[in-house]
Design an enzyme around this catalytic site. Structure first.
Site, short mmCIF file in Angstrom:
data_model
loop_
_atom_site.label_atom_id
_atom_site.label_comp_id
_atom_site.label_asym_id
_atom_site.label_seq_id
_atom_site.Cartn_x
_atom_site.Cartn_y
_atom_site.Cartn_z
CD GLU A 30 1.56 -8.66 13.96
OE1 GLU A 30 0.86 -9.57 14.43
OE2 GLU A 30 1.13 -7.82 13.16
NE ARG B 254 -2.08 -1.69 3.31
CZ ARG B 254 -2.26 -2.82 3.98
NH1 ARG B 254 -3.24 -3.61 3.68
NH2 ARG B 254 -1.46 -3.14 4.98
#
Length: 178
Positions: free
Chosen positions: A100, A63
């Site tokens: 993560e 994005r």
């Protein structure tokens, strides 16, 4: 009267427990569908960075490419892609970074930047700053200088902005969530 930041924030959708339990996903897809918001993004970041020397705008996959294109047009500069490893042809350099669940790798084409080029980095989201730091490392390894970070959404409690600012980079998010 609604501010430009409020206009953008009102387009962002929240999806609890996506992609997994306990995560609140901030979806900016509606921001990109709305033509007014595209103009507001360009204007906001032009105001923040117009006094800084910029030779290129680098977008972080995926994005970030959209925001980088908006800003490339607004600043009349070319756009550079920083992608996940294995996605760019030709000679590249790579950088590991933390995510993560472990680590990942991104890359940039080796001939994208020359010594002394000033690069504005664009991305949709800033959380811990790992991805953004890796992008900065790639730019600097090629001899470029990071002019700053244009970020649509910052999750401030995760400390990414503080990390980047501690390294001397200007960081400007349009929308900040605590």
């Amino acid at each position: 009267m609604q501010s430009n930041t409020d206009y953008i924030q009102n387009l962002i959708r929240d999806y609890p427990d996506f992609p997994k339990q306990g995560i609140l996903f901030r979806d900016i897809t509606p921001v990109f569908r709305d033509v007014k918001s595209l103009s507001l993004l360009g204007d906001f970041f032009y105001e923040k960075f117009s006094s800084i020397d910029i030779d290129y705008v680098a977008g972080i996959e995926a994005r970030g490419f959209i925001l980088a294109t908006i800003l490339g047009l607004r600043f009349n500069k070319g756009v550079i892609m920083i992608r996940k490893a294995g996605k760019l042809p030709g000679k590249t350099i790579r950088q590991d970074y933390s995510i993560e669940y472990g680590t990942a790798m991104m890359e940039i084409q080796s001939d994208s930047i020359t010594k002394g080029d000033n690069v504005l980095v664009a991305d949709d989201l800033l959380a811990t700053g790992g991805t953004a730091s890796a992008a900065a490392n790639l730019i600097e390894e090629l001899g470029g200088s990071v002019s700053g970070f244009a970020i649509i959404v910052e999750l401030s409690s995760l400390g990414g902005s503080k990390l980047l600012q501690s390294k001397g980079y200007p960081v400007h998010p349009m929308v900040t969530y605590k």
